[in-house]
Design an enzyme around this catalytic site. Structure first.
Site, PDB file in Angstrom:
ATOM      1  N   SER A 139       0.944  -1.142  -0.038  1.00 38.37           N
ATOM      2  CA  SER A 139      -0.021  -0.113   0.087  1.00 38.37           C
ATOM      3  C   SER A 139       0.961   1.426  -0.125  1.00 38.37           C
ATOM      4  CB  SER A 139      -0.841  -0.018   1.230  1.00 38.37           C
ATOM      5  OG  SER A 139      -1.546   1.333   1.470  1.00 38.37           O
ATOM      6  N   TYR A 151      -1.452  -1.035  10.155  1.00 36.32           N
ATOM      7  CA  TYR A 151      -1.443  -1.367   8.857  1.00 36.32           C
ATOM      8  C   TYR A 151      -0.323  -0.827   8.117  1.00 36.32           C
ATOM      9  CZ  TYR A 151      -3.651  -1.418   4.019  1.00 36.32           C
ATOM     10  OH  TYR A 151      -3.939  -1.545   2.663  1.00 36.32           O
TER      11      TYR A 151
HETATM   12  N1  LIG Z   1      -8.581  -1.222  -1.297  1.00 41.22           N
HETATM   13  C1  LIG Z   1      -7.762  -0.330  -1.260  1.00 41.22           C
HETATM   14  O1  LIG Z   1      -8.110   1.145  -1.100  1.00 41.22           O
HETATM   15  C2  LIG Z   1      -6.393  -0.786  -0.778  1.00 41.22           C
HETATM   16  C3  LIG Z   1      -5.364  -0.005  -1.021  1.00 41.22           C
HETATM   17  C4  LIG Z   1      -3.904  -0.233  -0.780  1.00 41.22           C
HETATM   18  C5  LIG Z   1      -3.484  -1.595  -0.480  1.00 41.22           C
HETATM   19  N2  LIG Z   1      -4.812  -2.501  -0.373  1.00 41.22           N
HETATM   20  C6  LIG Z   1      -4.628  -3.897  -0.104  1.00 41.22           C
HETATM   21  O2  LIG Z   1      -4.820  -4.558  -1.269  1.00 41.22           O
HETATM   22  C7  LIG Z   1      -5.047  -5.971  -0.651  1.00 41.22           C
HETATM   23  C8  LIG Z   1      -6.763  -6.319  -1.140  1.00 41.22           C
HETATM   24  O3  LIG Z   1      -7.613  -5.629  -0.475  1.00 41.22           O
HETATM   25  P1  LIG Z   1      -8.872  -5.092  -0.851  1.00 41.22           P
HETATM   26  O4  LIG Z   1      -9.018  -3.531  -1.029  1.00 41.22           O
HETATM   27  O5  LIG Z   1      -9.389  -5.989  -2.224  1.00 41.22           O
HETATM   28  O6  LIG Z   1      -9.797  -5.862   0.079  1.00 41.22           O
HETATM   29  P2  LIG Z   1     -11.044  -6.654   0.483  1.00 41.22           P
HETATM   30  O7  LIG Z   1     -12.130  -6.415  -0.799  1.00 41.22           O
HETATM   31  O8  LIG Z   1     -11.723  -6.692   1.858  1.00 41.22           O
HETATM   32  O9  LIG Z   1     -10.580  -8.183   0.343  1.00 41.22           O
HETATM   33  C9  LIG Z   1      -9.495  -8.773   1.019  1.00 41.22           C
HETATM   34  C10 LIG Z   1      -9.632 -10.098   1.056  1.00 41.22           C
HETATM   35  O10 LIG Z   1      -8.459 -10.644   1.847  1.00 41.22           O
HETATM   36  C11 LIG Z   1      -9.283 -11.987   2.430  1.00 41.22           C
HETATM   37  N3  LIG Z   1      -8.804 -12.224   3.838  1.00 41.22           N
HETATM   38  C12 LIG Z   1      -8.658 -11.242   4.698  1.00 41.22           C
HETATM   39  N4  LIG Z   1      -8.148 -11.735   6.053  1.00 41.22           N
HETATM   40  C13 LIG Z   1      -7.655 -13.150   5.438  1.00 41.22           C
HETATM   41  C14 LIG Z   1      -6.924 -13.982   6.025  1.00 41.22           C
HETATM   42  N5  LIG Z   1      -6.563 -13.941   7.355  1.00 41.22           N
HETATM   43  N6  LIG Z   1      -6.849 -15.044   5.590  1.00 41.22           N
HETATM   44  C15 LIG Z   1      -7.174 -15.377   4.055  1.00 41.22           C
HETATM   45  N7  LIG Z   1      -7.905 -14.320   3.627  1.00 41.22           N
HETATM   46  C16 LIG Z   1      -7.945 -13.275   4.307  1.00 41.22           C
HETATM   47  C17 LIG Z   1     -10.840 -11.574   2.611  1.00 41.22           C
HETATM   48  O11 LIG Z   1     -11.464 -12.556   2.626  1.00 41.22           O
HETATM   49  P3  LIG Z   1     -12.020 -13.251   4.147  1.00 41.22           P
HETATM   50  O12 LIG Z   1     -12.193 -12.101   4.934  1.00 41.22           O
HETATM   51  O13 LIG Z   1     -13.158 -14.039   3.972  1.00 41.22           O
HETATM   52  O14 LIG Z   1     -10.885 -14.133   4.561  1.00 41.22           O
HETATM   53  C18 LIG Z   1     -10.933 -11.070   1.106  1.00 41.22           C
HETATM   54  O15 LIG Z   1     -11.140 -11.815   0.102  1.00 41.22           O
HETATM   55  C19 LIG Z   1      -4.851  -5.796   0.594  1.00 41.22           C
HETATM   56  O16 LIG Z   1      -3.921  -6.319   0.891  1.00 41.22           O
HETATM   57  C20 LIG Z   1      -5.030  -4.299   1.020  1.00 41.22           C
HETATM   58  O17 LIG Z   1      -4.351  -4.067   2.181  1.00 41.22           O
HETATM   59  C21 LIG Z   1      -6.045  -2.135  -0.620  1.00 41.22           C
END
Ligand SMILES: NC(=O)c1ccc[n+]([C@@H]2O[C@H](COP(=O)([O-])OP(=O)(O)OC[C@H]3O[C@@H](n4cnc5c(N)ncnc54)[C@H](OP(=O)(O)O)[C@@H]3O)[C@@H](O)[C@H]2O)c1
Length: 262
Positions: A139, A151
């Site tokens: 991130s 985070y």
């Molecule tokens: N969206 C943003 O603005 C943003 C910005 C910068 C970085 N990111 C990064 O991008 C990545 C994806 O985020 P996203 O925005 O797509 O979030 P999201 O839509 O909430 O998806 C997160 C995924 O991770 C899974 N997950 C969470 N905890 C887990 C665990 N302990 N074991 C296995 N799976 C797990 C969730 O499913 P379950 O809860 O069912 O396990 C879900 O499938 C993350 O690493 C996040 O930090 C996101």
């Protein structure tokens, strides 16, 4: 040639966008690894049914036994692993006075220990692919303090894990890179109760666009395109790199306001 890709957090957001892209190629087998059945069903429900080359496996990336079980499944099926995308992530809001030790550990366990555990357990299968690629989803919050101390620290650790592993695994022709997005519309903020309701979340998104030089936030599919490029041989000379994908949000430094900005 059949290729196998493991995507953690493939049931939602950026991970799901990666799965959609990878599964467009019928010669790819894509395995998603995440915890909640409900989110997996949400993903399958919204699924274009022509995609049959995806398996959703339930497991927690921060649980050693679950990661071992995934490795056992790969071994049983004699699968090599051509690509690993560590996209699973959680976010708990707050600074030192707000984040308690449980929340601190939770963020570090999922965002940092998870990629470590999976990389370790999947290493034999990555080596066998003779040219595998690992992409860690970090991130911009790893580069500047952001919404959450836990985070930001977990993602800063992940960046170092990326760089360290790139050197460590180069002898096995395994490349390791990091994709560091700015704000992307996904369920992460609402699923992790960062906002009390959808209205508050939508207001934050509108407000945030102003901070982005391109005047918009990102789409999961845009981040997935960069991730997929790093998985492919087209990027075969890239390893140990940290790629911002953030609409330019880190271009400006608050201490140095740009002279011509309105
Ligand atoms: N969206 C943003 O603005 C943003 C910005 C910068 C970085 N990111 C990064 O991008 C990545 C994806 O985020 P996203 O925005 O797509 O979030 P999201 O839509 O909430 O998806 C997160 C995924 O991770 C899974 N997950 C969470 N905890 C887990 C665990 N302990 N074991 C296995 N799976 C797990 C969730 O499913 P379950 O809860 O069912 O396990 C879900 O499938 C993350 O690493 C996040 O930090 C996101």
């Amino acid at each position: 040639m059949q290729r196998n890709f493991i995507v953690t957090g493939g049931s939602s957001g950026i991970g799901l966008a990666v799965i959609k892209k990878l599964s467009d190629d019928p010669s790819n087998r894509v395995i998603s690894f995440s915890r909640s059945r409900k989110k997996i069903e949400r993903a399958i429900r919204d699924w274009d049914l022509k995609h049959k080359n995806v398996e959703f496996i339930e497991g927690d990336v921060s649980n050693d036994a679950d990661c071992k079980k995934l490795a056992g499944y790969l071994k049983k099926n004699d699968y090599k692993v051509h690509g690993l995308v560590n996209a699973a992530g959680v976010l708990t809001r707050g600074g030192i006075e707000m984040i308690d030790y449980e929340q601190w550990k939770f963020n570090l366990d999922v965002n940092l220990n998870g990629p470590y555990l999976l990389t370790r357990h999947l290493l034999p299968f990555l080596k066998e692919a003779n040219g595998a690629s690992i992409v860690n989803i970090s991130s911009v919050a790893s580069l500047r303090p952001g919404t959450s101390i836990a985070y930001s620290v977990s993602k800063a650790g992940l960046d170092m894990l990326t760089e360290f592993l790139a050197g460590d695994l180069a002898p096995y022709k395994i490349r390791v890179n990091s994709v560091n997005p700015g704000l992307v519309r996904t369920p992460i903020h609402l699923d992790n109760q960062i906002f009390d309701n959808e209205k508050e979340y939508e207001e934050m998104l509108i407000k945030s666009t102003e901070r982005y030089p391109l005047k918009r936030i990102g789409e999961a599919s845009e981040v997935a395109s960069l991730i997929c490029y790093l998985l492919e041989d087209e990027s075969s000379w890239i390893t140990g790199s940290i790629f911002k994908i953030d609409g330019g949000v880190l271009v400006y430094n608050d201490l140095l306001p740009p002279k011509n900005s309105k």
